[in-house]
Design a protein around this motif. Structure first.
Motif, PDB file in Angstrom:
ATOM      1  N   GLU A 215       0.797  -1.225   0.000  1.00 22.44           N
ATOM      2  CA  GLU A 215       0.000   0.000   0.000  1.00 22.44           C
ATOM      3  C   GLU A 215       0.831   1.278   0.000  1.00 22.44           C
ATOM      4  N   VAL A 216       2.120   1.207   0.364  1.00 21.64           N
ATOM      5  CA  VAL A 216       2.931   2.427   0.402  1.00 21.64           C
ATOM      6  C   VAL A 216       3.708   2.657  -0.896  1.00 21.64           C
ATOM      7  N   ILE A 217       3.677   1.697  -1.795  1.00 26.07           N
ATOM      8  CA  ILE A 217       4.455   1.806  -3.030  1.00 26.07           C
ATOM      9  C   ILE A 217       3.657   2.570  -4.085  1.00 26.07           C
TER      10      ILE A 217
ATOM     11  N   ALA B 205       0.102  -8.683   1.474  1.00 20.02           N
ATOM     12  CA  ALA B 205       0.241  -7.359   2.091  1.00 20.02           C
ATOM     13  C   ALA B 205       1.605  -6.730   1.823  1.00 20.02           C
ATOM     14  N   THR B 206       2.626  -7.565   1.568  1.00 22.44           N
ATOM     15  CA  THR B 206       3.975  -7.045   1.362  1.00 22.44           C
ATOM     16  C   THR B 206       4.608  -7.675   0.129  1.00 22.44           C
ATOM     17  N   ILE B 207       5.685  -7.036  -0.329  1.00 23.81           N
ATOM     18  CA  ILE B 207       6.487  -7.548  -1.429  1.00 23.81           C
ATOM     19  C   ILE B 207       7.948  -7.314  -1.069  1.00 23.81           C
ATOM     20  N   LYS B 208       8.806  -8.231  -1.454  1.00 24.28           N
ATOM     21  CA  LYS B 208      10.239  -8.039  -1.234  1.00 24.28           C
ATOM     22  C   LYS B 208      10.705  -6.902  -2.131  1.00 24.28           C
ATOM     23  N   GLY B 209      11.350  -5.912  -1.522  1.00 20.73           N
ATOM     24  CA  GLY B 209      11.821  -4.764  -2.277  1.00 20.73           C
ATOM     25  C   GLY B 209      13.251  -4.413  -1.940  1.00 20.73           C
ATOM     26  N   ASN B 210      14.025  -4.116  -2.967  1.00 18.57           N
ATOM     27  CA  ASN B 210      15.376  -3.619  -2.800  1.00 18.57           C
ATOM     28  C   ASN B 210      15.278  -2.104  -2.668  1.00 18.57           C
ATOM     29  N   LEU B 211      15.433  -1.615  -1.434  1.00 18.75           N
ATOM     30  CA  LEU B 211      15.293  -0.181  -1.192  1.00 18.75           C
ATOM     31  C   LEU B 211      16.556   0.552  -1.618  1.00 18.75           C
ATOM     32  N   ILE B 212      16.371   1.497  -2.519  1.00 14.94           N
ATOM     33  CA  ILE B 212      17.481   2.275  -3.047  1.00 14.94           C
ATOM     34  C   ILE B 212      17.285   3.716  -2.609  1.00 14.94           C
ATOM     35  N   GLU B 213      18.172   4.189  -1.719  1.00 18.43           N
ATOM     36  CA  GLU B 213      18.056   5.575  -1.261  1.00 18.43           C
ATOM     37  C   GLU B 213      18.181   6.493  -2.461  1.00 18.43           C
ATOM     38  N   SER B 214      17.204   7.372  -2.623  1.00 19.58           N
ATOM     39  CA  SER B 214      17.127   8.250  -3.780  1.00 19.58           C
ATOM     40  C   SER B 214      16.724   9.645  -3.328  1.00 19.58           C
ATOM     41  N   SER B 215      16.672  10.547  -4.281  1.00 20.34           N
ATOM     42  CA  SER B 215      16.300  11.933  -3.987  1.00 20.34           C
ATOM     43  C   SER B 215      15.189  12.368  -4.941  1.00 20.34           C
ATOM     44  N   THR B 216      14.633  13.533  -4.671  1.00 20.16           N
ATOM     45  CA  THR B 216      13.621  14.059  -5.588  1.00 20.16           C
ATOM     46  C   THR B 216      14.241  14.354  -6.956  1.00 20.16           C
ATOM     47  N   LYS B 217      15.518  14.646  -6.989  1.00 18.35           N
ATOM     48  CA  LYS B 217      16.204  14.853  -8.273  1.00 18.35           C
ATOM     49  C   LYS B 217      16.208  13.553  -9.079  1.00 18.35           C
TER      50      LYS B 217
ATOM     51  N   TYR C  27       8.775   4.713  -4.431  1.00 17.43           N
ATOM     52  CA  TYR C  27       8.379   4.696  -5.841  1.00 17.43           C
ATOM     53  C   TYR C  27       9.010   3.499  -6.533  1.00 17.43           C
ATOM     54  N   SER C  28       8.219   2.865  -7.383  1.00 15.54           N
ATOM     55  CA  SER C  28       8.737   1.732  -8.156  1.00 15.54           C
ATOM     56  C   SER C  28       8.280   1.864  -9.598  1.00 15.54           C
ATOM     57  N   PHE C  29       9.210   1.626 -10.508  1.00 18.11           N
ATOM     58  CA  PHE C  29       8.913   1.748 -11.936  1.00 18.11           C
ATOM     59  C   PHE C  29       9.043   0.408 -12.657  1.00 18.11           C
ATOM     60  N   GLY C  30       9.847  -0.490 -12.151  1.00 16.77           N
ATOM     61  CA  GLY C  30      10.020  -1.809 -12.760  1.00 16.77           C
ATOM     62  C   GLY C  30       9.310  -2.865 -11.931  1.00 16.77           C
TER      63      GLY C  30
ATOM     64  N   PRO D 173      13.532  -9.538  -5.640  1.00 14.98           N
ATOM     65  CA  PRO D 173      12.842  -8.331  -5.158  1.00 14.98           C
ATOM     66  C   PRO D 173      12.709  -7.295  -6.266  1.00 14.98           C
ATOM     67  N   ILE D 174      11.719  -6.433  -6.115  1.00 16.00           N
ATOM     68  CA  ILE D 174      11.602  -5.305  -7.045  1.00 16.00           C
ATOM     69  C   ILE D 174      12.457  -4.162  -6.510  1.00 16.00           C
ATOM     70  N   ASP D 175      12.933  -3.310  -7.409  1.00 15.04           N
ATOM     71  CA  ASP D 175      13.676  -2.124  -6.996  1.00 15.04           C
ATOM     72  C   ASP D 175      12.687  -1.041  -6.607  1.00 15.04           C
ATOM     73  N   ILE D 176      12.944  -0.428  -5.453  1.00 20.16           N
ATOM     74  CA  ILE D 176      12.066   0.620  -4.938  1.00 20.16           C
ATOM     75  C   ILE D 176      12.919   1.823  -4.550  1.00 20.16           C
ATOM     76  N   MET D 177      12.596   2.961  -5.143  1.00 18.21           N
ATOM     77  CA  MET D 177      13.272   4.204  -4.771  1.00 18.21           C
ATOM     78  C   MET D 177      12.701   4.665  -3.432  1.00 18.21           C
TER      79      MET D 177
END
Length: 105
Positions: free
Chosen positions: A15-17, A79-91, A62-65, A46-50
């Motif tokens: 729900e947060v993606i 309720a959940t998905i395995k995600g590779n959290l990638i620290e990102s910025s608004t840029k 945010y996830s695009f792939g 896992p999916i990549d998640i910014m």
């Protein structure tokens, strides 16, 4: 996006993606992934998640792939998905969304 390391992989609430782009799905692929998830989800990467921190400290994901994996989890009602959290910025997000990039607080 960077390759997943086990330190960055987490169970992320679906729900947060935010997925701002509509997916183009191959139905057979979604069904196959659903079966794999039911029997042994360790074979599903896992999916990549910014992971973006807003200017006031909010957390945004945010996830695009990974559209087929995301859809398979959604249809299974997980309720959940395995995600590779990638620290990102608004840029970084601006590279994907351009002028449509929201003001993240």
């Amino acid at each position: 996006m960077a390759a997943a390391s086990s330190a960055n992989v987490h169970d992320v609430p679906m729900e947060v993606i935010v997925r701002p782009l509509p997916p183009v799905l191959d139905e057979d692929k979604v069904l196959s992934l659903m079966e794999t998830i039911r029997t042994n989800d360790q074979f599903v990467p896992p999916i990549d998640i910014m992971w973006i921190r807003g200017r006031e400290g909010g957390h945004y994901f945010y996830s695009f792939g990974g559209c087929h994996r995301f859809e398979a989890h959604k249809r299974l009602g997980l309720a959940t998905i395995k995600g590779n959290l990638i620290e990102s910025s608004t840029k970084d997000l601006f590279c994907y969304l351009g002028a449509s990039t929201p003001d993240l607080k």
